[in-house]
Design an enzyme around this catalytic site. Structure first.
Site, PDB file in Angstrom:
ATOM      1  CB  ALA A  43      28.199 -23.180 -63.528  1.00 24.60           C
ATOM      2  CE  LYS A 105      19.860 -24.049 -44.931  1.00 23.65           C
ATOM      3  NZ  LYS A 105      21.222 -23.556 -44.891  1.00 23.65           N
ATOM      4  CD  GLU A 129      27.401 -34.379 -42.138  1.00 23.65           C
ATOM      5  OE1 GLU A 129      26.659 -33.742 -41.360  1.00 23.65           O
ATOM      6  OE2 GLU A 129      27.554 -35.602 -42.053  1.00 23.65           O
ATOM      7  CB  VAL A 132      21.632 -30.901 -40.956  1.00 23.38           C
ATOM      8  CG1 VAL A 132      21.136 -30.813 -39.518  1.00 23.38           C
ATOM      9  CG2 VAL A 132      20.499 -31.295 -41.890  1.00 23.38           C
ATOM     10  CB  ILE A 136      27.879 -30.174 -36.452  1.00 25.21           C
ATOM     11  CG1 ILE A 136      28.165 -28.870 -35.696  1.00 25.21           C
ATOM     12  CG2 ILE A 136      27.711 -31.338 -35.481  1.00 25.21           C
ATOM     13  CD1 ILE A 136      27.040 -28.449 -34.752  1.00 25.21           C
ATOM     14  CE  LYS A 205      20.276 -25.183 -41.141  1.00 23.56           C
ATOM     15  NZ  LYS A 205      20.764 -23.999 -40.436  1.00 23.56           N
ATOM     16  N   GLY A 302      29.103 -20.569 -42.263  1.00 28.86           N
ATOM     17  CA  GLY A 302      30.408 -19.972 -42.544  1.00 28.86           C
ATOM     18  C   GLY A 302      31.128 -20.723 -43.648  1.00 28.86           C
TER      19      GLY A 302
HETATM   20  N1  HSE Z   1      21.119 -19.194 -41.894  1.00 32.53           N
HETATM   21  C1  HSE Z   1      21.653 -20.324 -41.213  1.00 32.53           C
HETATM   22  C2  HSE Z   1      21.898 -19.978 -39.758  1.00 32.53           C
HETATM   23  C3  HSE Z   1      22.986 -20.780 -41.751  1.00 32.53           C
HETATM   24  O1  HSE Z   1      21.733 -18.848 -39.343  1.00 32.53           O
HETATM   25  O2  HSE Z   1      22.249 -20.883 -39.032  1.00 32.53           O
HETATM   26  C4  HSE Z   1      22.869 -21.740 -42.854  1.00 32.53           C
HETATM   27  O3  HSE Z   1      22.122 -22.845 -42.545  1.00 32.53           O
END
Ligand code: HSE
Length: 441
Positions: A43, A105, A129, A132, A136, A205, A302
């Site tokens: 969606a 988050k 997961e 945060v 990783i 986070k 990313g």
């Molecule tokens: N905006 C965040 C950063 C990426 O710059 O790390 C997503 O959590």
């Protein structure tokens, strides 16, 4: 066995990465999960974008509720973000008996208590997961790998945008505003980077990590949050001369009076691995009583790095979804009826750490003695002092200089009070700069 069917809400960068990695690695993922995992419905308000990302074989709709209402969908991935409609949809998905995977988050740090309680009551999993430190697997490490430990502290570089900005400020000696513009041009920083640069994203986070580490409710509202917008290039330079780098750290720590939960720029000794995490990379250090110090490093954002975390959650849910709900790994690592009400978040005035102070002072006899005398009478012990020649600081013939002081551990409230007195000295000519320092030893 029939593949697990997944519905995806919001197909931007992370959503399309998730689709692509699931397709590319489908055979190996199936061998790990025990059955196939397929995104069968997407969606997105922009259906053309969604269609371009997933091709013809997947059902594309513009109504997220059609995904939630589909009885064939087992897991809903929420990648819309924010606290608005995303909260409503996550709660509706839970009410419809769907497991939820989210990278959100902000939503969990602010509304996690309500969302996890709803999931618990319905017997479904909410996995996060990707929320945060992107790719990783820090949630997995805290919740499962370190489960034997009494966790003592966590310190993380958990916002790539600000770490990129700080790295550039240090490398090129540029000020914050100039580097921020460059980060936006390169696509590292959002058009509205407020949550990143004001420390809010990192605070979301660290709030989640704190809950998992210490078995306490998510309490974003109690976090101390400071970003990097006021950081001056000269403080980065002075810190370097003293053997430190400045990083935006998310810190949570078991302390005498409860749990510290804070985000702020921190001096970190240059020799620590954390101080050498550069650019948009993330890293988290966790100290457990049994294992000692452990370090987790990787891409915090990313398309495919974040997809890696989303899919790890899909696999976990696929493995566990037929298990008795009581036998699953608890959302926040501790069983809901074993969460601690006793461990309170410590107010900042009670936090004990060390400090960097920069005072712009008149270059006159007795100034240093007055400043150090005042600190001594407050019981604040000095670790190091740096004073540059006035000409170097203010140009030829300058009558002002910068006095930089590093303190030993001090209660923050004691330092706050001493700073009021220091600021009132007629020879202190500008607002005092105060940064915290973490030895992380
Ligand atoms: N905006 C965040 C950063 C990426 O710059 O790390 C997503 O959590």
């Amino acid at each position: 066995m029939k593949p697990i069917q997944v519905g995806l809400l919001g197909i931007g960068t992370v959503g399309s990465g998730t689709f692509n990695v699931l397709q590319r690695n489908q055979e190996e993922i199936k061998r790990r999960a025990g059955r196939g995992i397929e995104i069968t419905m997407v969606a997105d308000l922009d259906t053309a974008r969604a269609r371009a990302a997933v091709g013809e074989a997947v059902q594309v709709v513009d109504d997220a509720r059609a995904v939630i209402a589909n009885p064939d969908i087992d897991i809903v991935i929420e990648l819309i973000g924010g606290y608005g409609i995303a909260k409503q949809l996550v709660l509706e998905a839970i009410a419809a008996g769907k497991h939820v995977v989210t990278a959100n988050k902000a939503l969990l740090a602010v509304h996690g208590t309500e969302i996890f309680a709803a999931a618990q009551q319905k017997g479904v999993m909410v996995a996060f997961e990707a929320a945060v430190a992107g790719g990783i697997p820090i949630i997995k490490a805290l919740r499962e790998g370190l489960t034997a430990n009494s966790i003592q502290w966590i310190a993380g570089i958990i916002n790539g945008t600000t770490n990129f900005i700080l790295s550039e400020m240090r490398d090129k000696g540029l000020d914050f505003a100039t580097v921020l513009k460059e980060a936006q041009r390169l696509g590292y920083a959002e058009a509205d980077p407020t949550f990143d640069i004001e420390g809010v994203d990192a605070a979301h986070k660290v709030t989640l990590m704190s809950a998992i580490a210490f078995g306490i409710p998510v309490q974003f509202d109690k976090a101390h949050v400071e970003g990097i917008t006021k950081l001056a290039a000269q403080d980065i330079k002075y810190a370097e001369q003293l053997g430190y780098r400045i990083k935006l750290l998310g810190i949570t720590r078991r302390a005498a009076g409860g749990i510290e939960l804070r985000v702020h720029p921190s001096l970190v000794p240059a020799k620590r691995l954390l101080a050498n995490v550069e650019g948009a990379m993330n890293a988290v250090v966790v100290h457990g009583d049994a294992v000692g110090t452990t370090l987790y490093y990787g891409k915090g954002a990313g398309s495919e790095p974040t997809a890696s975390a989303v899919i790890a959650d899909l696999v976990d849910i696929t493995r566990l979804h037929t298990a008795d709900a009581a036998q699953r790994v608890p959302h926040l690592a501790f069983h809901p009826n074993a969460m601690s009400d006793d461990l309170k978040i410590v107010p900042m005035r009670e936090v004990v750490t060390s400090y960097y102070l920069r005072l712009r002072v008149a270059d006159e006899a007795g100034v240093l003695a007055k400043v150090t005398g005042l600190l001594a009478s407050a019981g604040i012990s000095i670790d190091a002092v740096l004073q540059r020649e006035a000409d170097e600081v203010g140009g030829e013939g300058s009558t002002q200089t910068d006095l930089i002081i590093l303190t030993h551990d001090t209660r923050e409230g004691t330092l706050d009070d001493a700073m009021v007195e220091l600021q009132a000295l007629p020879t202190v000519l500008a607002p005092i700069v105060r940064l915290r320092k973490e030895e992380l030893s």
